[in-house]
Design a protein around this motif. Structure first.
Motif, PDB file in Angstrom:
ATOM      1  N   VAL A   1       0.837  -1.204   0.000  1.00  0.00           N
ATOM      2  CA  VAL A   1       0.000   0.000   0.000  1.00  0.00           C
ATOM      3  C   VAL A   1       0.870   1.252   0.000  1.00  0.00           C
ATOM      4  CG1 VAL A   1      -1.620   1.362   1.375  1.00  0.00           C
ATOM      5  CG2 VAL A   1      -2.032  -1.080   1.034  1.00  0.00           C
ATOM      6  N   VAL A   2       1.887   1.268   0.873  1.00  0.00           N
ATOM      7  CA  VAL A   2       2.781   2.425   0.936  1.00  0.00           C
ATOM      8  C   VAL A   2       3.468   2.641  -0.413  1.00  0.00           C
ATOM      9  CG1 VAL A   2       4.954   3.261   1.932  1.00  0.00           C
ATOM     10  CG2 VAL A   2       3.156   2.360   3.429  1.00  0.00           C
ATOM     11  N   ALA A   3       4.035   1.566  -0.971  1.00  0.00           N
ATOM     12  CA  ALA A   3       4.759   1.688  -2.234  1.00  0.00           C
ATOM     13  C   ALA A   3       3.839   2.145  -3.357  1.00  0.00           C
ATOM     14  CB  ALA A   3       5.411   0.350  -2.589  1.00  0.00           C
ATOM     15  N   ASP A   4       2.634   1.587  -3.413  1.00  0.00           N
ATOM     16  CA  ASP A   4       1.669   1.950  -4.455  1.00  0.00           C
ATOM     17  C   ASP A   4       1.226   3.395  -4.280  1.00  0.00           C
ATOM     18  OD1 ASP A   4      -0.349   2.048  -6.353  1.00  0.00           O
ATOM     19  OD2 ASP A   4      -1.305   0.186  -5.741  1.00  0.00           O
ATOM     20  N   TYR A   5       0.914   3.789  -3.057  1.00  0.00           N
ATOM     21  CA  TYR A   5       0.364   5.124  -2.810  1.00  0.00           C
ATOM     22  C   TYR A   5       1.363   6.220  -3.191  1.00  0.00           C
ATOM     23  CZ  TYR A   5      -2.151   8.938  -0.569  1.00  0.00           C
ATOM     24  OH  TYR A   5      -2.810  10.121  -0.335  1.00  0.00           O
ATOM     25  N   ILE A   6       2.635   6.050  -2.820  1.00  0.00           N
ATOM     26  CA  ILE A   6       3.606   7.120  -3.062  1.00  0.00           C
ATOM     27  C   ILE A   6       4.360   6.937  -4.380  1.00  0.00           C
ATOM     28  CG2 ILE A   6       3.893   7.525  -0.598  1.00  0.00           C
ATOM     29  CD1 ILE A   6       6.633   6.217  -0.771  1.00  0.00           C
ATOM     30  N   GLY A   7       4.023   5.876  -5.137  1.00  0.00           N
ATOM     31  CA  GLY A   7       4.718   5.629  -6.395  1.00  0.00           C
ATOM     32  C   GLY A   7       6.186   5.320  -6.172  1.00  0.00           C
ATOM     33  N   PHE A   8       6.455   4.322  -5.330  1.00  0.00           N
ATOM     34  CA  PHE A   8       7.829   4.066  -4.902  1.00  0.00           C
ATOM     35  C   PHE A   8       8.745   3.677  -6.064  1.00  0.00           C
ATOM     36  CE2 PHE A   8      11.326   2.032  -2.620  1.00  0.00           C
ATOM     37  CZ  PHE A   8      11.530   2.947  -1.596  1.00  0.00           C
ATOM     38  N   GLU A   9       8.179   3.166  -7.128  1.00  0.00           N
ATOM     39  CA  GLU A   9       9.004   2.793  -8.275  1.00  0.00           C
ATOM     40  C   GLU A   9       9.713   3.999  -8.889  1.00  0.00           C
ATOM     41  OE1 GLU A   9       4.971   3.862  -9.910  1.00  0.00           O
ATOM     42  OE2 GLU A   9       5.765   2.761  -8.169  1.00  0.00           O
ATOM     43  N   THR A  10       9.218   5.209  -8.586  1.00  0.00           N
ATOM     44  CA  THR A  10       9.835   6.434  -9.110  1.00  0.00           C
ATOM     45  C   THR A  10      10.764   7.092  -8.100  1.00  0.00           C
ATOM     46  OG1 THR A  10       8.066   7.916  -8.317  1.00  0.00           O
ATOM     47  CG2 THR A  10       7.736   6.827 -10.462  1.00  0.00           C
ATOM     48  N   VAL A  11      10.878   6.504  -6.909  1.00  0.00           N
ATOM     49  CA  VAL A  11      11.676   7.093  -5.831  1.00  0.00           C
ATOM     50  C   VAL A  11      13.087   6.513  -5.875  1.00  0.00           C
ATOM     51  CG1 VAL A  11      11.889   7.346  -3.330  1.00  0.00           C
ATOM     52  CG2 VAL A  11       9.629   7.413  -4.407  1.00  0.00           C
ATOM     53  N   ASP A  12      14.079   7.365  -5.750  1.00  0.00           N
ATOM     54  CA  ASP A  12      15.479   6.933  -5.823  1.00  0.00           C
ATOM     55  C   ASP A  12      15.955   6.422  -4.461  1.00  0.00           C
ATOM     56  OD1 ASP A  12      18.016   6.425  -6.763  1.00  0.00           O
ATOM     57  OD2 ASP A  12      18.699   8.500  -6.554  1.00  0.00           O
ATOM     58  N   ARG A  13      15.296   5.370  -4.002  1.00  0.00           N
ATOM     59  CA  ARG A  13      15.650   4.734  -2.727  1.00  0.00           C
ATOM     60  C   ARG A  13      15.328   3.251  -2.837  1.00  0.00           C
ATOM     61  NH1 ARG A  13      14.335   9.091   1.956  1.00  0.00           N
ATOM     62  NH2 ARG A  13      13.947  10.901   0.646  1.00  0.00           N
ATOM     63  N   THR A  14      15.729   2.501  -1.819  1.00  0.00           N
ATOM     64  CA  THR A  14      15.416   1.082  -1.757  1.00  0.00           C
ATOM     65  C   THR A  14      14.467   0.823  -0.609  1.00  0.00           C
ATOM     66  OG1 THR A  14      17.577   0.484  -2.667  1.00  0.00           O
ATOM     67  CG2 THR A  14      16.381  -1.242  -1.483  1.00  0.00           C
ATOM     68  N   PHE A  15      13.495  -0.051  -0.833  1.00  0.00           N
ATOM     69  CA  PHE A  15      12.573  -0.503   0.209  1.00  0.00           C
ATOM     70  C   PHE A  15      13.017  -1.921   0.596  1.00  0.00           C
ATOM     71  CE2 PHE A  15       7.868   0.437   1.364  1.00  0.00           C
ATOM     72  CZ  PHE A  15       8.064  -0.044   2.643  1.00  0.00           C
ATOM     73  N   TRP A  16      13.498  -2.075   1.838  1.00  0.00           N
ATOM     74  CA  TRP A  16      13.996  -3.355   2.332  1.00  0.00           C
ATOM     75  C   TRP A  16      12.887  -4.040   3.131  1.00  0.00           C
ATOM     76  CZ3 TRP A  16      19.294  -4.696   1.607  1.00  0.00           C
ATOM     77  CH2 TRP A  16      20.098  -3.678   1.063  1.00  0.00           C
TER      78      TRP A  16
END
Length: 246
Positions: free
Chosen positions: A100-115
């Motif tokens: 939900v977090v990744a989808d909501y903020i568009g994490f695929e466009t964020v220059d970070r890693t989600f561990w």
């Protein structure tokens, strides 16, 4: 909707009628996540974007029932975008909250890693002194299902193993967002010992179980751990605990 749906039809009818009456008195009622909020805004729940994300990601009524906790996590994720560091979730299970977090903020466009860390095989006996392991946590093929859930994210890393041992060689140097949901006092305290110094100033730490009575051993241990560092955890009505690192 409540986590652990009421099984008796009479109880469900009673609650439905009570909520209808409360709505008449207070005008707006949110009943989810084992919490009834009267006359509150919670504008997130009205957002079409949030509703679309929930429709995409929620796969059962238990996941649909976590609205208040998702409200906290989405806020924490937005706050963390202003702080240097990666995103970390400890205790992933099916990956719903992080999805939900990744989808909501568009994490695929964020220059970070989600561990994302989990055993994906339940809580090891040595870490389960409170008896919080359950058959649901040992769902067959869970690791593979979570890998598939995040297959479209090139910046999400799913790490299988026992926290904190699984951090070795597979953990970020700086953390902006830390969501802890291991259901184990020992694991959560050991995780803090390993990761706290990596949380950037202004970084957000969310404890999923901090305010839940059945997890009071975690509450007390985490409260004392933070108190020793001059920090007070904010207990939220959602059952979560919240810290912004000084």
């Amino acid at each position: 909707m409540f986590y652990g749906n009421l099984r008796d039809p009479a109880d469900r009818a009673f609650l439905k009628d009570a909520l209808r009456r409360l709505g008449g008195l207070f005008g707006r009622v949110h009943a989810t996540d084992n919490l009834i909020a009267l006359g509150r805004t919670f504008s997130l729940f009205d957002e079409p974007h949030y509703q679309d994300v929930l429709r995409r990601q929620a796969r059962n009524t238990q996941e649909q029932s976590l609205g208040f906790r998702l409200n906290t996590l989405i806020w924490a994720a937005h706050q963390a975008l202003h702080v240097p560091g990666d995103f970390v979730e400890l205790g992933v299970w099916r990956g719903f909250c992080s999805a939900v977090v990744a989808d909501y903020i568009g994490f695929e466009t964020v220059d970070r890693t989600f561990w994302l860390y989990d055993t994906f095989e339940g809580i090891p006996a040595a870490y389960d002194s409170e008896g919080h392991d359950s058959p649901a946590l040992r769902e067959p093929g869970l690791y593979e299902k979570v890998l598939e859930r995040f297959a479209d994210y090139g910046n999400v890393r799913v790490v299988r193993g026992v926290v904190p041992h699984s951090f070795r060689g597979q953990s970020p140097d700086a953390i902006a967002y830390l969501h802890i949901d291991l259901n184990s006092t020992r694991s959560e305290i050991e995780a803090l010992e390993h990761l706290w110094d990596r949380v950037s100033p202004g970084g957000v730490v969310v404890f999923d179980d901090y305010g839940w009575w059945n997890y009071r051993a975690q509450h007390m241990a985490e409260q004392e751990w933070m108190k020793a560092r001059g920090i007070r955890i904010l207990e939220l009505p959602s059952g979560q605990g919240l810290v912004i690192k000084p």
